[in-house]
Design a protein around this motif. Structure first.
Motif, PDB file in Angstrom:
ATOM      1  N   GLY A 113       0.754  -1.257  -0.055  1.00 24.47           N
ATOM      2  CA  GLY A 113      -0.071  -0.431  -0.238  1.00 24.47           C
ATOM      3  C   GLY A 113       0.647   1.329   0.224  1.00 24.47           C
ATOM      4  O   GLY A 113       1.886   1.664  -0.378  1.00 24.47           O
ATOM      5  N   LEU A 114       0.267   2.314   0.336  1.00 26.08           N
ATOM      6  CA  LEU A 114       0.567   3.978   0.444  1.00 26.08           C
ATOM      7  C   LEU A 114       0.839   4.439   2.162  1.00 26.08           C
ATOM      8  O   LEU A 114      -0.210   4.440   2.321  1.00 26.08           O
ATOM      9  N   GLN A 115       1.725   5.137   2.210  1.00 30.00           N
ATOM     10  CA  GLN A 115       1.567   5.146   3.559  1.00 30.00           C
ATOM     11  C   GLN A 115       2.279   7.342   3.374  1.00 30.00           C
ATOM     12  O   GLN A 115       2.855   7.824   2.542  1.00 30.00           O
ATOM     13  N   TYR A 116       1.375   8.472   3.892  1.00 27.60           N
ATOM     14  CA  TYR A 116       1.244   9.357   3.905  1.00 27.60           C
ATOM     15  C   TYR A 116       1.503  10.218   5.072  1.00 27.60           C
ATOM     16  O   TYR A 116       1.458  10.326   6.085  1.00 27.60           O
ATOM     17  N   ASN A 117       3.137  10.769   5.515  1.00 25.31           N
ATOM     18  CA  ASN A 117       3.497  11.590   6.679  1.00 25.31           C
ATOM     19  C   ASN A 117       3.565  12.629   6.921  1.00 25.31           C
ATOM     20  O   ASN A 117       3.623  13.851   5.952  1.00 25.31           O
ATOM     21  N   LEU A 118       2.950  13.248   7.830  1.00 25.93           N
ATOM     22  CA  LEU A 118       2.809  14.571   8.286  1.00 25.93           C
ATOM     23  C   LEU A 118       4.255  14.770  10.063  1.00 25.93           C
ATOM     24  O   LEU A 118       4.824  13.558   9.197  1.00 25.93           O
TER      25      LEU A 118
ATOM     26  N   PHE B   1       3.850  14.586  12.835  1.00 27.29           N
ATOM     27  CA  PHE B   1       4.391  13.178  13.936  1.00 27.29           C
ATOM     28  C   PHE B   1       2.846  12.730  13.674  1.00 27.29           C
ATOM     29  O   PHE B   1       2.577  11.160  14.837  1.00 27.29           O
ATOM     30  N   ILE B   2       2.668  12.504  12.728  1.00 31.41           N
ATOM     31  CA  ILE B   2       1.527  11.482  12.486  1.00 31.41           C
ATOM     32  C   ILE B   2       1.496  10.524  11.265  1.00 31.41           C
ATOM     33  O   ILE B   2       1.839  11.995  10.371  1.00 31.41           O
ATOM     34  N   CYS B   3       0.995  10.044  11.026  1.00 32.73           N
ATOM     35  CA  CYS B   3       0.511   9.063   8.764  1.00 32.73           C
ATOM     36  C   CYS B   3      -0.621   8.539   8.904  1.00 32.73           C
ATOM     37  O   CYS B   3      -1.245   8.123   9.847  1.00 32.73           O
ATOM     38  N   PHE B   4      -0.702   8.290   7.757  1.00 27.46           N
ATOM     39  CA  PHE B   4      -1.967   7.832   7.189  1.00 27.46           C
ATOM     40  C   PHE B   4      -1.287   6.716   6.103  1.00 27.46           C
ATOM     41  O   PHE B   4      -0.987   7.084   5.332  1.00 27.46           O
ATOM     42  N   ALA B   5      -1.838   5.840   6.233  1.00 22.60           N
ATOM     43  CA  ALA B   5      -1.632   4.431   5.678  1.00 22.60           C
ATOM     44  C   ALA B   5      -3.094   3.529   4.611  1.00 22.60           C
ATOM     45  O   ALA B   5      -3.952   3.545   5.873  1.00 22.60           O
ATOM     46  N   LEU B   6      -3.285   3.081   4.051  1.00 25.69           N
ATOM     47  CA  LEU B   6      -3.981   2.402   3.264  1.00 25.69           C
ATOM     48  C   LEU B   6      -3.342   1.378   2.591  1.00 25.69           C
ATOM     49  O   LEU B   6      -2.697   1.504   1.386  1.00 25.69           O
ATOM     50  N   ALA B   7      -4.064   0.080   2.572  1.00 24.19           N
ATOM     51  CA  ALA B   7      -3.060  -0.577   1.891  1.00 24.19           C
ATOM     52  C   ALA B   7      -4.290  -1.826   2.091  1.00 24.19           C
ATOM     53  O   ALA B   7      -4.946  -2.770   2.531  1.00 24.19           O
ATOM     54  N   MET B   8      -3.319  -3.400   0.676  1.00 23.92           N
ATOM     55  CA  MET B   8      -4.125  -4.236   0.581  1.00 23.92           C
ATOM     56  C   MET B   8      -3.625  -5.280   1.183  1.00 23.92           C
ATOM     57  O   MET B   8      -3.009  -5.599   1.666  1.00 23.92           O
TER      58      MET B   8
END
Length: 245
Positions: free
Chosen positions: A198-203, A205-212
């Motif tokens: 999947g993909l991970q978006y980094n900020l 101090f926090i990040c979001f990920a979407l994966a199969m």
């Protein structure tokens, strides 16, 4: 007069030499600070850890092998269907190198299948659910900066937390339901392969990920079931939020 000129020349030469040494010292100090900051940043990037809370939504079913002719209810077993299912887990993601990481966590996993038959005056149905406590461990590779792509694979140890099978029989207007919560022929412990991409978006101090995500149980759910082998699996989409620590 000649003595005065010589004295002035010596004073000017000494001043230039001293000034050059001072300037040279300043440049060396700046370069040292730049190198120190660069090393510090590189060390920090290798030590980036995240704690992830994840929720997976998808489909669960099983691979079924009937090896002996006297297994009961073969028609029902062959007519079972997939069910909507979900997983939740809390995991630590830690960098090994810039592009490699490991992921270790604890969570809840659900497998299951359904069956339904409808006749003129009679209908038979049942729902089977296997709930597990899980300990997944994966090794992964990643690339990118603010937006990362990643893939990970590994093994998942699991312990059967709850088993529930609800059977419903309806004859004309009379409906009877029976729930079974214990089964002596089930494996208490299991081992599954687990993979994500999947993909991970980094900020900051926090990040979001979407994966199969795909999970397949390697051992049979049943210990001894008269030639019946039952390997559950799950596939779906995994949503994660991570906090840098």
């Amino acid at each position: 007069m000649h003595k005065t000129i010589i004295a002035l020349t010596l004073i000017i030469s000494f001043s230039n030499s001293t000034f050059s040494q001072i300037e040279s010292g300043k440049k060396t100090s700046k370069n040292a600070k730049v190198l120190q900051n660069t090393k510090s940043q590189n060390c920090d990037s290798l030590k980036t850890n995240y704690v992830f809370l994840s929720y997976s939504k998808g489909t669960s079913f099983r691979n079924l092998s009937i090896r002996e002719k006297f297994v009961k209810n073969q028609d029902q077993l062959n007519s079972e269907v997939k069910i909507p299912s979900f997983n939740v887990d809390l995991a630590l993601k830690s960098q090994i190198t810039k592009n490699f990481f490991y992921n270790f966590g604890i969570g809840y996993q659900q497998f299951g299948e359904d069956f339904k038959f409808e006749g003129n005056d009679t209908s038979i149905s049942y729902k089977t659910r296997y709930s597990n406590l899980i300990l997944p461990f994966k090794i992964g590779i990643q690339g990118g900066k603010k937006l990362n792509y990643f893939a990970a694979t590994g093994l998942q140890g699991q312990m059967l937390y709850e088993y529930k099978k609800t059977e419903t029989i309806k004859i004309e207007d009379t409906e009877t339901s029976v729930s079974t919560k214990k089964a002596s022929n089930l494996s208490s412990f299991g081992l599954s392969s687990c993979s994500t991409i999947g993909l991970q978006y980094n900020l900051n101090f926090i990040c979001f990920a979407l994966a199969m995500e795909y999970i397949y149980q390697l051992n049979s759910m049943f210990q001894v079931q008269k030639g019946l082998k039952h390997n559950p699996y799950f596939y779906g989409v995994k949503f994660s939020v991570g906090f840098k620590i």
